[in-house]
Design a protein around this motif. Structure first.
Motif, PDB file in Angstrom:
ATOM      1  N   LEU A 118       4.626  -9.348   5.216  1.00 24.50           N
ATOM      2  CA  LEU A 118       4.804  -7.892   5.278  1.00 24.50           C
ATOM      3  C   LEU A 118       5.100  -7.326   3.894  1.00 24.50           C
ATOM      4  N   VAL A 119       4.767  -6.033   3.736  1.00 21.63           N
ATOM      5  CA  VAL A 119       5.122  -5.302   2.521  1.00 21.63           C
ATOM      6  C   VAL A 119       6.265  -4.341   2.867  1.00 21.63           C
ATOM      7  N   ARG A 126       0.836  -1.203   0.000  1.00 20.97           N
ATOM      8  CA  ARG A 126       0.000   0.000   0.000  1.00 20.97           C
ATOM      9  C   ARG A 126       0.877   1.262   0.000  1.00 20.97           C
ATOM     10  N   ASN A 133      -2.116  -9.728   2.626  1.00 23.13           N
ATOM     11  CA  ASN A 133      -0.733 -10.064   2.959  1.00 23.13           C
ATOM     12  C   ASN A 133      -0.595 -11.275   3.876  1.00 23.13           C
ATOM     13  N   SER A 188       2.416   2.794   3.330  1.00 19.54           N
ATOM     14  CA  SER A 188       3.456   2.089   4.094  1.00 19.54           C
ATOM     15  C   SER A 188       4.802   2.775   3.891  1.00 19.54           C
ATOM     16  N   SER A 189       5.449   3.158   4.988  1.00 21.28           N
ATOM     17  CA  SER A 189       6.762   3.818   4.885  1.00 21.28           C
ATOM     18  C   SER A 189       7.755   2.946   4.122  1.00 21.28           C
ATOM     19  N   ASN A 190       7.727   1.667   4.407  1.00 23.47           N
ATOM     20  CA  ASN A 190       8.721   0.787   3.774  1.00 23.47           C
ATOM     21  C   ASN A 190       8.447   0.588   2.287  1.00 23.47           C
ATOM     22  N   GLY A 196      -2.469  -3.444   5.327  1.00 23.27           N
ATOM     23  CA  GLY A 196      -3.354  -2.480   5.973  1.00 23.27           C
ATOM     24  C   GLY A 196      -4.803  -2.811   5.677  1.00 23.27           C
ATOM     25  N   GLU A 215      12.320  -6.803   2.416  1.00 25.29           N
ATOM     26  CA  GLU A 215      13.183  -5.936   3.235  1.00 25.29           C
ATOM     27  C   GLU A 215      13.563  -4.707   2.402  1.00 25.29           C
ATOM     28  N   SER A 216      12.987  -3.577   2.793  1.00 30.93           N
ATOM     29  CA  SER A 216      13.133  -2.363   1.987  1.00 30.93           C
ATOM     30  C   SER A 216      14.592  -1.945   1.790  1.00 30.93           C
TER      31      SER A 216
END
Ligand SMILES: N[C@@H](CCC(=O)N[C@@H](CS)C(=O)NCC(=O)O)C(=O)O
Length: 213
Positions: A53-54, A8, A40, A11-13, A35, A66-67
């Motif tokens: 996780l995204v 989304r 997910n 999402s910060s990452n 979210g 992993e961003s």
């Protein structure tokens, strides 16, 4: 296969990766996952990322999560020398602050201040733990102030992967209404980031949908 970013826009990452892709001029499609969108925790998504996780980025036949790792991959594959420097003596100081942000600033800011404010319904009191968390964040922000470039970015005249990992959290840090430490260099760095179109597009995203109603 087209490059596909799962996650989304709030999402910060995910924003870290979207900003990196755009700075590097790479086209991609983004799917709203996580979210309020959900999606997910399905077996199909967990086959991409067992953490559920995204972000997840499908690119070049790879499935990456992993961003930070994704952003370094993009830099190594598509960036110039500044984006993720090959010279270890140039790379390490940049990596140092990017890793520190994830391990030290993010828990203090997101866990200690951002989520408690965002999760508190209007008119309700903040949790008892908030004052101590806000005081701790002031100490952490003072440390970040010592790492700020005098001008430009962590990548010099242009941005590098560390700017993405560090800079993404700063929009919410400066946008949220709370008592911050005096950090003029950090503020000036953030103001420089806001002048970058890719930062404005992917990071300066309204996050009201995350607030408790
Ligand atoms: N260390 C991971 C953290 C990933 C993460 O925590 N993602 C959050 C969004 S920022 C997530 O997927 N939360 C569940 C959700 O959005 O439903 C990274 O940097 O990519």
């Amino acid at each position: 296969m087209n490059t596909l970013l799962h996650g989304r826009a709030t999402s910060s990452n995910v924003q870290i990766v979207a900003w990196a892709l755009t700075e590097l001029g790479l086209s991609y499609e983004r799917l709203d996952v996580g979210g309020a969108f959900g999606g997910n925790t399905t077996p199909e998504f967990k086959a991409l990322n067992p953490n559920g996780l995204v972000p997840v980025l499908e690119i070049d036949g790879l499935t990456l999560w992993e961003s930070g790792a994704i952003t370094r991959y993009l830099g190594a594959r598509y960036g110039d020398e500044a984006f993720w420097p090959a010279d270890p003596a140039v790379r390490a100081p940049v990596d140092k602050w990017a890793e520190w942000i994830k391990t030290t600033f993010v828990p203090a800011f997101l866990g200690g201040v951002f989520w408690p404010i965002i999760s508190t319904k209007p008119g309700q009191p903040l949790p008892d733990s908030f004052a101590a968390a806000a005081a701790k964040l002031k100490q952490v922000a003072a440390i970040l102030e010592t790492g700020m470039p005098e001008d430009g970015f962590f990548g010099g005249d242009t941005v590098c992967w560390a700017d993405m990992v560090i800079g993404t959290y700063l929009f919410r840090y400066f946008d949220l209404d709370f008592d911050r430490a005096e950090t003029p260099k950090l503020r000036a760095y953030y103001d420089r980031l806001t002048g970058r179109p890719a930062y404005a597009e992917h990071v300066m995203v309204n996050y009201d949908s995350l607030r408790a109603k």
